[in-house]
Design an enzyme around this catalytic site. Structure first.
Site, PDB file in Angstrom:
ATOM      1  N   HIS A 260       0.843  -1.195   0.000  1.00  0.00           N
ATOM      2  CA  HIS A 260       0.000   0.000   0.000  1.00  0.00           C
ATOM      3  C   HIS A 260       0.874   1.239   0.000  1.00  0.00           C
ATOM      4  O   HIS A 260       1.920   1.246   0.642  1.00  0.00           O
ATOM      5  CB  HIS A 260      -0.931   0.023   1.227  1.00  0.00           C
ATOM      6  N   ASP A 311      -7.936  -5.308  -0.372  1.00  0.00           N
ATOM      7  CA  ASP A 311      -8.379  -6.156  -1.481  1.00  0.00           C
ATOM      8  C   ASP A 311      -8.079  -7.630  -1.291  1.00  0.00           C
ATOM      9  O   ASP A 311      -8.577  -8.454  -2.043  1.00  0.00           O
ATOM     10  CB  ASP A 311      -7.734  -5.669  -2.779  1.00  0.00           C
TER      11      ASP A 311
HETATM   12  N1  ACO Z   1       3.717  -7.514  -4.889  1.00  0.00           N
HETATM   13  C1  ACO Z   1       5.047  -7.569  -5.063  1.00  0.00           C
HETATM   14  N2  ACO Z   1       5.870  -6.541  -4.853  1.00  0.00           N
HETATM   15  C2  ACO Z   1       5.298  -5.403  -4.450  1.00  0.00           C
HETATM   16  C3  ACO Z   1       3.928  -5.266  -4.245  1.00  0.00           C
HETATM   17  C4  ACO Z   1       3.127  -6.392  -4.481  1.00  0.00           C
HETATM   18  N3  ACO Z   1       1.810  -6.340  -4.304  1.00  0.00           N
HETATM   19  N4  ACO Z   1       3.656  -4.014  -3.819  1.00  0.00           N
HETATM   20  C5  ACO Z   1       4.823  -3.376  -3.779  1.00  0.00           C
HETATM   21  N5  ACO Z   1       5.809  -4.216  -4.158  1.00  0.00           N
HETATM   22  C6  ACO Z   1       7.215  -3.922  -4.215  1.00  0.00           C
HETATM   23  C7  ACO Z   1       7.572  -3.201  -5.504  1.00  0.00           C
HETATM   24  O1  ACO Z   1       7.895  -4.090  -6.529  1.00  0.00           O
HETATM   25  C8  ACO Z   1       8.747  -2.394  -5.064  1.00  0.00           C
HETATM   26  O2  ACO Z   1       9.860  -3.247  -4.972  1.00  0.00           O
HETATM   27  P1  ACO Z   1      11.281  -2.763  -5.495  1.00  0.00           P
HETATM   28  O3  ACO Z   1      11.629  -1.563  -4.649  1.00  0.00           O
HETATM   29  O4  ACO Z   1      12.146  -3.951  -5.272  1.00  0.00           O
HETATM   30  O5  ACO Z   1      11.064  -2.422  -6.934  1.00  0.00           O
HETATM   31  C9  ACO Z   1       8.386  -1.991  -3.644  1.00  0.00           C
HETATM   32  O6  ACO Z   1       7.511  -3.003  -3.160  1.00  0.00           O
HETATM   33  C10 ACO Z   1       7.688  -0.647  -3.551  1.00  0.00           C
HETATM   34  O7  ACO Z   1       6.601  -0.658  -4.448  1.00  0.00           O
HETATM   35  P2  ACO Z   1       5.945   0.629  -5.095  1.00  0.00           P
HETATM   36  O8  ACO Z   1       5.285   0.249  -6.387  1.00  0.00           O
HETATM   37  O9  ACO Z   1       6.920   1.752  -5.131  1.00  0.00           O
HETATM   38  O10 ACO Z   1       4.887   0.993  -4.029  1.00  0.00           O
HETATM   39  P3  ACO Z   1       3.641   1.912  -4.308  1.00  0.00           P
HETATM   40  O11 ACO Z   1       3.429   2.694  -3.111  1.00  0.00           O
HETATM   41  O12 ACO Z   1       3.718   2.659  -5.584  1.00  0.00           O
HETATM   42  O13 ACO Z   1       2.528   0.793  -4.549  1.00  0.00           O
HETATM   43  C11 ACO Z   1       0.578  -0.358  -4.725  1.00  0.00           C
HETATM   44  C12 ACO Z   1       1.348   0.689  -3.945  1.00  0.00           C
HETATM   45  C13 ACO Z   1       0.304   0.144  -6.155  1.00  0.00           C
HETATM   46  C14 ACO Z   1      -0.764  -0.604  -4.044  1.00  0.00           C
HETATM   47  C15 ACO Z   1       1.407  -1.657  -4.774  1.00  0.00           C
HETATM   48  O14 ACO Z   1       1.658  -2.131  -3.482  1.00  0.00           O
HETATM   49  C16 ACO Z   1       0.749  -2.723  -5.619  1.00  0.00           C
HETATM   50  O15 ACO Z   1       0.894  -2.729  -6.845  1.00  0.00           O
HETATM   51  N6  ACO Z   1      -0.037  -3.658  -4.983  1.00  0.00           N
HETATM   52  C17 ACO Z   1      -0.760  -4.654  -5.709  1.00  0.00           C
HETATM   53  C18 ACO Z   1      -2.064  -4.080  -6.231  1.00  0.00           C
HETATM   54  C19 ACO Z   1      -3.083  -3.907  -5.121  1.00  0.00           C
HETATM   55  O16 ACO Z   1      -3.255  -4.764  -4.280  1.00  0.00           O
HETATM   56  N7  ACO Z   1      -3.785  -2.769  -5.191  1.00  0.00           N
HETATM   57  C20 ACO Z   1      -4.818  -2.434  -4.214  1.00  0.00           C
HETATM   58  C21 ACO Z   1      -4.365  -1.303  -3.330  1.00  0.00           C
HETATM   59  S1  ACO Z   1      -5.579  -0.889  -2.133  1.00  0.00           S
HETATM   60  C22 ACO Z   1      -6.726  -0.061  -3.024  1.00  0.00           C
HETATM   61  O17 ACO Z   1      -6.462   0.625  -3.988  1.00  0.00           O
HETATM   62  C23 ACO Z   1      -8.125  -0.193  -2.618  1.00  0.00           C
END
Ligand code: ACO
Length: 375
Positions: A260, A311
Site C-alpha cells: 500500500h 483487497d
Molecule cells: N507484490 C510484489 N511486490 C510489491 C507489491 C506487491 N503487491 N507491492 C509493492 N511491491 C514492491 C515493488 O515491486 C517495489 O519493490 P522494489 O523496490 O524492489 O522495486 C516496492 O515493493 C515498492 O513498491 P511501489 O510500487 O513503489 O509501491 P507503491 O506505493 O507505488 O505501490 C501499490 C502501492 C500500487 C498498491 C502496490 O503495493 C501494488 O501494486 N499492490 C498490488 C495491487 C493492489 O493490491 N492494489 C490495491 C491497493 S488498495 C486499493 O487501492 C483499494
C-alpha cells in the site's frame, strides 16, 4: 522542495486539507471524521457512515430514519437509463457500463449536476441508485426479472438483493454492510483525487464521479480483488501457494492484495475482512479461499515483507456471498461513492483549482521541417 523536483506518483505530496478521513500508515489506523473504522465496522451501518461522511456528524435516530427513507426513494432507475444500459454491448465490462450509466444519468438529471445547493441531493441519489444499476447489469445478462426498489431493505441487504434476486440472510447482509463501511472512504486515493481534480474545475458532481469510476477501474486500485481471485484459482490448493507465489515474485510480478502506498503495516480493513472471510466461510462450510489466503499471506510476508491491503480478503467474502467476480469493482464503487461525493462537496466548499506542474525533459531546440523534407 525545489520547483524542479519531481515527486513521481505524487508520493508523500500533501495536496490539500481535509476533515473527512485520517490514515495513520505507521500504526495502521483509519478514521472517518474522527471515528475509528474498527468501531464503525462493528457498531454502525453503511447509511450511518454515509451520513457521517456527508454531514460531519453521526445522525440522530430521526435523521438516520429520514436518510434511509430518502435513499430508498432514490433507488429507482429511470426508464431512459435502463434503456441506455440495455443498448450497450452485452459483453461490456460491468465497470464500463457503470461509468457510462453515471455519465448518462447526468443528462437525465441536470438539476443534480449543478455544483452548490443540489449537490448533497446528487450525492444521495448516486449512492442510492448505484446498487440498482449493478442489479440491472447483472439481471440483464442472467435474464432475471428487473430490480424492485424494496424500500424495506437496508442499503447492504438491498445491494445483495439487487445483485442476486433473493433476500440475503442476516449474516450475509451484515457481511455486506461491513464491506460497504470499510470501502466508503480512504483519503486521497487515486479515484478520490480524480474526483476532486474534476470538481476543482467547478465541473459537476456526476462528472466528478464518472472520473472517479474510470480511475477505480485499474488493477492497481479497485481492480485488485478480482485479480486476487484469479491468483487463488491459479494456486488451487494451499500446498501450491509457496511455489506459485515465489515464481511470481521471481518474475517481479506483483501479488495483488498486498502492499500500500500509505500503510507500512497491515491495512486495518484487511484485518476486519479476514475475520469476515473466516466467519462467512465457516457458515458455508467452505474455508478453502480463507486457507489459501492465509498461506499466501505467510509466503508474501516472509519473501517480501509486504502486508495485506483491503483487497486481499474482500473478494473471498464477495465470492462466498455469490457475487460474480466482475462485479467486485463496481461494488467497491457503490460504497466509495459515499466518500467520493463527500470529497467533492468539501472541494466545492474550499475551492482551489488543482493544477500541478510537469518537469519538461524533452527537446527544446528543434526546427520545423516542412512535410516534404521529412524522412
Ligand atoms: N507484490 C510484489 N511486490 C510489491 C507489491 C506487491 N503487491 N507491492 C509493492 N511491491 C514492491 C515493488 O515491486 C517495489 O519493490 P522494489 O523496490 O524492489 O522495486 C516496492 O515493493 C515498492 O513498491 P511501489 O510500487 O513503489 O509501491 P507503491 O506505493 O507505488 O505501490 C501499490 C502501492 C500500487 C498498491 C502496490 O503495493 C501494488 O501494486 N499492490 C498490488 C495491487 C493492489 O493490491 N492494489 C490495491 C491497493 S488498495 C486499493 O487501492 C483499494
Amino acid at each position: 522542495m525545489e520547483p524542479s523536483d519531481v515527486q513521481r506518483g505524487l508520493e508523500d505530496v500533501v495536496a490539500l486539507e481535509s476533515r473527512i478521513c485520517f490514515i495513520d500508515g505507521q500504526q495502521g489506523r483509519l478514521l472517518y471524521r474522527g471515528y475509528d473504522i474498527r468501531e464503525l465496522a462493528s457498531r454502525s451501518t453503511f447509511e450511518e457512515v454515509a451520513y457521517l461522511l456527508w454531514y460531519s456528524r453521526l445522525p440522530s435516530a430521526g435523521q438516520l430514519a429520514d436518510l434511509k427513507r430518502r435513499m430508498a426513494e432514490l433507488r429507482v432507475l429511470p426508464d431512459a437509463l435502463a434503456r441506455t444500459i440495455d443498448s450497450l454491448p452485452s459483453a461490456a465490462l460491468p465497470m464500463d457500463v457503470l461509468r457510462t450509466a453515471v455519465s448518462a444519468l447526468a443528462l437525465l438529471e441536470p438539476e443534480e449536476t449543478k455544483p452548490g445547493a443540489s449537490s448533497i441531493g446528487g450525492a444521495q441519489r448516486l449512492t442510492a441508485v448505484l446498487p440498482t444499476i449493478l442489479g440491472w447489469i447483472q439481471r440483464r445478462r442472467s435474464g432475471a426479472r428487473p430490480v424492485a426498489a424494496r424500500p424495506d431493505l437496508s442499503q447492504a441487504a438491498y445491494t445483495l438483493y439487487a445483485l442476486l434476486d433473493r433476500e440475503p440472510s442476516e449474516l450475509d447482509a451484515r457481511a455486506m454492510d461491513v464491506a460497504l463501511i470499510l470501502h466508503a472512504d480512504h483519503e486521497l486515493n487515486a479515484s478520490t483525487f480524480a474526483a476532486r481534480v474534476t470538481a476543482s474545475t467547478l465541473s459537476d458532481l456526476y462528472s466528478a464521479i464518472t472520473s472517479a469510476i474510470g480511475t477505480l477501474k485499474g488493477p492497481l486500485h479497485g481492480g485488485a480483488n478480482e485479480r486476487v481471485m484469479e491468483l487463488l484459482a491459479e494456486i488451487g490448493t494451499p500446498d501450491r501457494a509457496e511455489e506459485v507465489v515465489k515464481a511470481k515474485l521471481a518474475r517481479h510480478e506483483r501479488i495483488m492484495g498486498f502492499g500500500h502506498r500509505v500503510y507500512k503495516v497491515e491495512d486495518p480493513r484487511a484485518t476486519i475482512l479476514r475475520e469476515w472471510s473466516r466467519k462467512v466461510g465457516e457458515e458455508r462450510g467452505n474455508l478453502n479461499d480463507y486457507a489459501l489466503l492465509r498461506k499466501v499471506e505467510e509466503v508474501v510476508h516472509r519473501e517480501k515483507g509486504l502486508y495485506p491491503n483491503v483487497d486481499l480478503y474482500s473478494g473471498s467474502v464477495y465470492s462466498l456471498l455469490g457475487i460474480p467476480h466482475d462485479l467486485f469493482t463496481p461494488l467497491f464503487a457503490s460504497s466509495r461513492v459515499a466518500g467520493w461525493t463527500a470529497h467533492v462537496l468539501e472541494e466545492y466548499d474550499d475551492l482551489r483549482l488543482i493544477r500541478p506542474m510537469a518537469k519538461y525533459v524533452g527537446a527544446t531546440d528543434l526546427t520545423y521541417v516542412p512535410i516534404g523534407g521529412r524522412t
